[in-house]
Design a protein around this motif. Structure first.
Motif, PDB file in Angstrom:
ATOM      1  N   ARG A  85       0.803  -1.234   0.000  1.00  0.00           N
ATOM      2  CA  ARG A  85       0.000   0.000   0.000  1.00  0.00           C
ATOM      3  C   ARG A  85       0.831   1.276   0.000  1.00  0.00           C
ATOM      4  NH1 ARG A  85      -1.161   2.488   4.492  1.00  0.00           N
ATOM      5  NH2 ARG A  85      -0.884   0.595   5.714  1.00  0.00           N
ATOM      6  N   LEU A  86       1.926   1.305   0.754  1.00  0.00           N
ATOM      7  CA  LEU A  86       2.686   2.547   0.925  1.00  0.00           C
ATOM      8  C   LEU A  86       3.256   3.122  -0.381  1.00  0.00           C
ATOM      9  CD1 LEU A  86       4.474   1.764   4.312  1.00  0.00           C
ATOM     10  CD2 LEU A  86       2.590   3.345   3.914  1.00  0.00           C
ATOM     11  N   PRO A  87       3.686   2.277  -1.362  1.00  0.00           N
ATOM     12  CA  PRO A  87       4.169   2.877  -2.623  1.00  0.00           C
ATOM     13  C   PRO A  87       3.133   3.739  -3.336  1.00  0.00           C
ATOM     14  CG  PRO A  87       4.847   0.581  -2.465  1.00  0.00           C
ATOM     15  CD  PRO A  87       3.893   0.824  -1.335  1.00  0.00           C
ATOM     16  N   LEU A  88       1.852   3.510  -3.058  1.00  0.00           N
ATOM     17  CA  LEU A  88       0.807   4.324  -3.704  1.00  0.00           C
ATOM     18  C   LEU A  88       0.924   5.787  -3.292  1.00  0.00           C
ATOM     19  CD1 LEU A  88      -2.280   1.945  -3.236  1.00  0.00           C
ATOM     20  CD2 LEU A  88      -0.821   2.193  -5.254  1.00  0.00           C
ATOM     21  N   ASP A  89       1.587   6.053  -2.169  1.00  0.00           N
ATOM     22  CA  ASP A  89       1.731   7.435  -1.706  1.00  0.00           C
ATOM     23  C   ASP A  89       2.629   8.252  -2.622  1.00  0.00           C
ATOM     24  OD1 ASP A  89       0.157   6.666   0.382  1.00  0.00           O
ATOM     25  OD2 ASP A  89       1.731   6.710   1.890  1.00  0.00           O
ATOM     26  N   PHE A  90       3.667   7.602  -3.221  1.00  0.00           N
ATOM     27  CA  PHE A  90       4.628   8.387  -4.016  1.00  0.00           C
ATOM     28  C   PHE A  90       4.636   8.056  -5.507  1.00  0.00           C
ATOM     29  CE2 PHE A  90       6.966   4.772  -2.161  1.00  0.00           C
ATOM     30  CZ  PHE A  90       7.495   4.169  -3.292  1.00  0.00           C
ATOM     31  N   LEU A  91       4.053   6.941  -5.912  1.00  0.00           N
ATOM     32  CA  LEU A  91       4.032   6.598  -7.335  1.00  0.00           C
ATOM     33  C   LEU A  91       3.103   7.537  -8.109  1.00  0.00           C
ATOM     34  CD1 LEU A  91       3.897   2.703  -7.186  1.00  0.00           C
ATOM     35  CD2 LEU A  91       5.856   4.131  -7.807  1.00  0.00           C
ATOM     36  N   THR A  92       3.395   7.723  -9.388  1.00  0.00           N
ATOM     37  CA  THR A  92       2.585   8.620 -10.233  1.00  0.00           C
ATOM     38  C   THR A  92       2.295   7.955 -11.570  1.00  0.00           C
ATOM     39  OG1 THR A  92       4.596   9.672 -11.100  1.00  0.00           O
ATOM     40  CG2 THR A  92       3.557  10.707  -9.187  1.00  0.00           C
ATOM     41  N   ASP A  93       1.364   8.540 -12.294  1.00  0.00           N
ATOM     42  CA  ASP A  93       1.045   8.153 -13.668  1.00  0.00           C
ATOM     43  C   ASP A  93       0.821   6.644 -13.812  1.00  0.00           C
ATOM     44  OD1 ASP A  93       1.328  10.855 -14.300  1.00  0.00           O
ATOM     45  OD2 ASP A  93       3.481  10.627 -14.634  1.00  0.00           O
ATOM     46  N   ASP A  94       1.450   6.048 -14.830  1.00  0.00           N
ATOM     47  CA  ASP A  94       1.208   4.632 -15.132  1.00  0.00           C
ATOM     48  C   ASP A  94       1.671   3.725 -13.999  1.00  0.00           C
ATOM     49  OD1 ASP A  94       0.147   5.402 -17.521  1.00  0.00           O
ATOM     50  OD2 ASP A  94       1.968   5.004 -18.690  1.00  0.00           O
ATOM     51  N   ASP A  95       2.770   4.127 -13.333  1.00  0.00           N
ATOM     52  CA  ASP A  95       3.271   3.302 -12.224  1.00  0.00           C
ATOM     53  C   ASP A  95       2.236   3.236 -11.104  1.00  0.00           C
ATOM     54  OD1 ASP A  95       5.685   2.845 -13.489  1.00  0.00           O
ATOM     55  OD2 ASP A  95       6.622   4.644 -12.643  1.00  0.00           O
ATOM     56  N   PHE A  96       1.620   4.372 -10.838  1.00  0.00           N
ATOM     57  CA  PHE A  96       0.573   4.387  -9.802  1.00  0.00           C
ATOM     58  C   PHE A  96      -0.606   3.526 -10.229  1.00  0.00           C
ATOM     59  CE2 PHE A  96      -3.503   5.999  -8.314  1.00  0.00           C
ATOM     60  CZ  PHE A  96      -3.332   5.891  -6.938  1.00  0.00           C
ATOM     61  N   GLU A  97      -1.021   3.677 -11.490  1.00  0.00           N
ATOM     62  CA  GLU A  97      -2.191   2.940 -11.951  1.00  0.00           C
ATOM     63  C   GLU A  97      -1.961   1.433 -11.858  1.00  0.00           C
ATOM     64  OE1 GLU A  97      -5.187   2.775 -15.826  1.00  0.00           O
ATOM     65  OE2 GLU A  97      -3.576   4.279 -15.717  1.00  0.00           O
ATOM     66  N   GLU A  98      -0.750   1.003 -12.215  1.00  0.00           N
ATOM     67  CA  GLU A  98      -0.432  -0.421 -12.168  1.00  0.00           C
ATOM     68  C   GLU A  98      -0.450  -0.942 -10.731  1.00  0.00           C
ATOM     69  OE1 GLU A  98       3.329  -3.393 -13.245  1.00  0.00           O
ATOM     70  OE2 GLU A  98       3.301  -1.331 -14.027  1.00  0.00           O
ATOM     71  N   ALA A  99       0.219  -0.196  -9.820  1.00  0.00           N
ATOM     72  CA  ALA A  99       0.289  -0.616  -8.420  1.00  0.00           C
ATOM     73  C   ALA A  99      -1.097  -0.546  -7.762  1.00  0.00           C
ATOM     74  CB  ALA A  99       1.273   0.262  -7.661  1.00  0.00           C
ATOM     75  N   ALA A 100      -1.860   0.506  -8.093  1.00  0.00           N
ATOM     76  CA  ALA A 100      -3.195   0.667  -7.502  1.00  0.00           C
ATOM     77  C   ALA A 100      -4.126  -0.440  -7.951  1.00  0.00           C
ATOM     78  CB  ALA A 100      -3.769   2.030  -7.879  1.00  0.00           C
TER      79      ALA A 100
END
Length: 818
Positions: free
Chosen positions: A294-309
């Motif tokens: 869950r914690l990486p969602l705090d700093f990831l952006t764009d496509d990286d965030f979408e993939e992790a989310a």
């Protein structure tokens, strides 16, 4: 010197002391009377009699007897000690300290007097006096470890950690052997000394001490955290990384450990992939770890965030984790993440089989998430939220969580009646759940259903409590209930009962502050030194808690209304608003009296049924509430003085609370303390100059300075020099119009501007019409309409019914507009 007694009377006197200590007050009084029969002028016995009477609640008689005892024997340390105890029991700590010091001069060797004095000194934060007392106690009993520890604490809390360390080092030098590893008190003392070294900034020496003296300490977690922190401070990053990895192996859910590990590994904040790699490592190592995913969602952006989310959200919804939205809602401050999460939840929902049997996973979990998403204030669409939650309830009609969310949606729509009914329906789905019971009672209070709420919450209180559920809630210091109940009574016009509740909250904070007394000696006896120091520091800020601020502001608001309308100090605050309001208030007061009578009857019946062996036959009198309805509180002749009791704590402990500063301005202006009012206004402006209420107060204050005739020239000169929010040459009417024009889309700002026009002398009819027309502001919320309605009521406007009708047409389901 105390007056001597014959051997028989001396034995009786010792019996008096034992009886007092054992709380056998009747026996103690009987023994004291036997002594005084033969020695009527015996000061010590008279003093002990006073102490027993005070314990029985006879305060005035006890003080009179205590003074009489001193006149009998001014040189008796017992008389002075008792006199100090009487003052302490009545919370006059300054006078108690004086009495203790006098007793100590007469009997310097008394351990009990010295201990009582020391406890009062630390309670009053007289650190220098506390150091002196603890030094004297150490000299008297140097063989006791707690004497040394207490002196170290005295130096520490007074701001001298180096002196505290020296005291502990000196004690260690007196030890003939090393205490056993299982010695808890020694273990705590070692960690306390280590924290003192670190507090001085000497991390190298703190680390050395940790690796030697604290190597086998019982508190392993504290040792590991301290070592990791010291290595980081010293720049030994490789070793610090190992230390934080060890901590993560111990608890992989602790978010701060990840942050510290990234810091010591020198991973740049901009290198998102490198940062995520650390979390991925622990997600793979501990598959059930939530934080690593869950914690990486705090700093990831764009496509990286979408993939992790997508990965995280799919996992949580597949499992049906109820807290999924609560874990992610902090991301909603970023509009991209907010929209992405909603899209992913929609895609997930579309991918699910609607005919699946699961009632809490898959489709049901997605519906629940989306309902919460659309109910959240940053993404609010209550129509959609209702649509999703209705589908979820259709999927699982017995879900407590789904019905709770439905109740929240109804609350946000303003329909408190239906919200209360829905939350109660959720409660009935699980009658053993205390949380849902609490929520149901809270919603009932918001809907002004006080009696119903008390019955609901009473399902989880002790059935045998004398006085019923409310008495148990009071004993249990249930602040949320007292505050909500007080606010409900205030809305219904029961001023007395509302004040009663808010004073009860204030009393609870007093109790928390006084509870320190027991721990000043208990913590030393048990060796819990670090926890004790933390408690002392927490107690210094106990009244800056939001629970206190809320109750205090509510109480101040009521007292301001009483000050503005002295005639409102009638039966339970029912005053001279309009005839309808006055009648409603009297009716509410009558209902409250009937409820009180019912509770009293129940209390008498329960008392009669109690086991007579459990009844206190020893004369200890419990204090009875002489004003159960708060009538005396509502009938105060000095409402502003009462408001100051709450305000002084607010301004002292919550200076950053803008509501406290605004309330301070209102109180001080009515008390004509203009310098103090200006101080509050300046503080509020510094916190948020754009707040509507700040604008109102600033314009009103400048108007006062421009037209003041009853302020002394010197004070006026100071006020004009210090007031810098609005320039003296400003045209206030134009200034207010510009404020309104600049904020025309904000209903709260417009309402504030309209009220300000009234202060500046605008025609009453124009102001009232402007408030009614404010309903046409595009972004106006029903909460703004409620505020406007309250303003019209306070003006005793003839437009109240017109406004109500228009507002109800706009928000037909909002109950507070009825």
């Amino acid at each position: 010197m105390p007056q001597p007694l014959a051997s028989k009377e001396a034995a009786l006197f010792r019996a008096v002391i034992r009886s007092y200590e054992d709380k056998q007050y009747k026996r103690g009084l009987k023994s004291a009377e036997l002594i005084l029969k033969k020695n009527p002028k015996h000061g010590d016995t008279t003093a002990m009699k006073a102490l027993i009477l005070n314990a029985q609640g006879k305060t005035e008689e006890a003080f009179a007897l205590g003074k009489e005892a001193l006149t009998m024997d001014m040189k008796s340390h017992i008389c002075w000690h008792v006199y100090g105890l009487l003052y302490r029991a009545n919370k006059n700590f300054e006078e108690a300290i004086k009495a203790y010091k006098f007793a100590l001069r007469l009997e310097p060797e008394s351990v009990q007097i010295q201990r009582d004095l020391a406890i009062l000194q630390v309670q009053m934060r007289d650190y220098q006096g506390y150091i002196q007392s603890r030094t004297a106690m150490l000299q008297a009993r140097p063989q006791l470890r707690q004497s040394w520890t207490a002196l170290a604490i005295a130096h520490h809390i007074s701001g001298s950690p180096n002196e505290a360390e020296n005291v502990l080092t000196t004690y260690e030098g007196t030890l003939k052997g090393t205490p056993a590893r299982s010695d808890f008190e020694h273990s705590e003392a070692i960690m306390y000394k280590n924290s003192l070294i670190a507090e001085q900034g000497d991390y190298e020496r703190a680390l050395e001490h940790l690796n030697s003296a604290a190597k086998h300490n019982l508190d392993r977690l504290a040792v590991m955290e301290a070592r990791a922190e010291y290595l980081t401070k010293l720049g030994r990053k490789e070793e610090a990384a190992k230390a934080y990895r060890a901590l993560l192996d111990r608890n992989s859910e602790r978010a701060s450990y990840y942050d510290k590990l990234l810091e010591v590994l020198d991973v740049p904040e901009g290198d998102l992939q490198a940062r995520k790699a650390i979390y991925d490592e622990y997600a793979e190592k501990y598959p059930r770890c939530d934080a690593a995913k869950r914690l990486p969602l705090d700093f990831l952006t764009d496509d990286d965030f979408e993939e992790a989310a997508e990965s995280y959200l799919t996992l949580m919804l597949n499992k049906g984790v109820p807290s999924t939205f609560a874990n992610l809602k902090h991301l909603y401050s970023d509009s991209f993440k907010k929209d992405t999460l909603a899209e992913l939840a929609e895609e997930y929902l579309q991918s699910q089989d609607a005919d699946a049997d699961s009632k809490d996973k898959g489709e049901a979990a997605a519906l629940y998430y989306l309902a919460q998403h659309h109910n959240y204030f940053l993404s609010r669409d209550l129509a959609k939220a209702t649509e999703y939650i209705d589908k979820a309830i259709e999927k699982d009609p017995k879900s407590v969580d789904f019905h709770m969310t439905k109740a929240r949606i109804l609350k946000h729509e303003g329909n408190l009646q239906k919200a209360s009914e829905m939350m109660d329906r959720a409660r009935k789905l699980d009658l053993r759940d205390r949380y849902i019971n609490t929520k149901a009672a809270k919603y009932q209070l918001r809907n002004n259903e006080n009696d119903k709420a008390l019955k609901t919450v009473g399902l989880f209180t002790r059935a045998d409590t004398v006085g019923g559920p409310f008495a148990d809630l009071l004993d249990m210091q249930c602040i949320w209930y007292l505050t909500e109940d007080g606010e409900s009574h205030a809305r219904r016009g029961n001023t007395g009962l509302a004040l009663k509740r808010f004073h009860a909250v204030s009393f609870i904070f007093d109790v928390w502050h006084e509870d320190q007394f027991d721990f000043h000696s208990f913590s030393l006896r048990k060796g819990q030194v670090r926890a004790y120091v933390d408690m002392i520091r927490w107690e210094d800020h106990v009244r800056d808690h939001p629970f206190y601020s809320r109750a205090a502001l509510d109480a101040i608001e009521i007292y301001l209304r009483l000050a503005d309308k002295p005639s409102a100090n009638g039966v339970n605050g029912a005053g001279a608003d309009d005839a309808e309001d006055s009648q409603a208030k009297k009716k509410a007061a009558k209902k409250a009296k009937k409820e009180l009578q019912r509770l009293e009857r129940e209390a008498i019946e329960k008392q009669a049924k109690q086991d007579p062996n459990k009844v206190n036959k020893d004369g200890e009198i419990k204090k009875t509430d002489e004003d159960p309805l708060g009538l005396k509180l509502a009938e105060t002749s000095d409402p502003l003085g009462e408001a100051m009791k709450f305000l002084s704590h607010l301004l002292q402990f919550s200076p950053k609370n803008i509501e406290a500063q605004l309330a301070g301005y209102d109180v001080y202006m009515r008390r004509k303390k203009y310098v103090l009012a200006l101080r509050c206004l300046t503080a509020a402006s510094a916190l948020d100059a754009k707040l509507p209420k700040v604008h109102e107060q600033a314009v009103a204050f400048r108007q006062l300075l421009n037209t003041a005739s009853d302020i002394s020239p010197k004070v006026l000169e100071v006020l004009k020099a210090e007031f810098k929010i609005i320039e003296p040459s400003t045209d206030l009417a134009k200034y207010n119009d510009e404020f309104q024009a600049a904020n025309k889309d904000s209903a709260r700002h417009v309402l504030s501007a309209i009220r300000t026009k009234r202060v500046l002398g605008q025609d009453k009819a124009q102001s009232e019409e402007a408030l009614v027309n404010a309903l046409d502001i595009p972004g106006i919320e029903f909460t703004d309409a409620i505020e406007a309605l309250e303003t019209l009521k306070s003006w005793k406007s003839s437009q109240v019914e017109t406004f109500k009708k228009a507002a109800q047409g706009k928000w037909p389901s909002v109950t507070r507009l009825e």
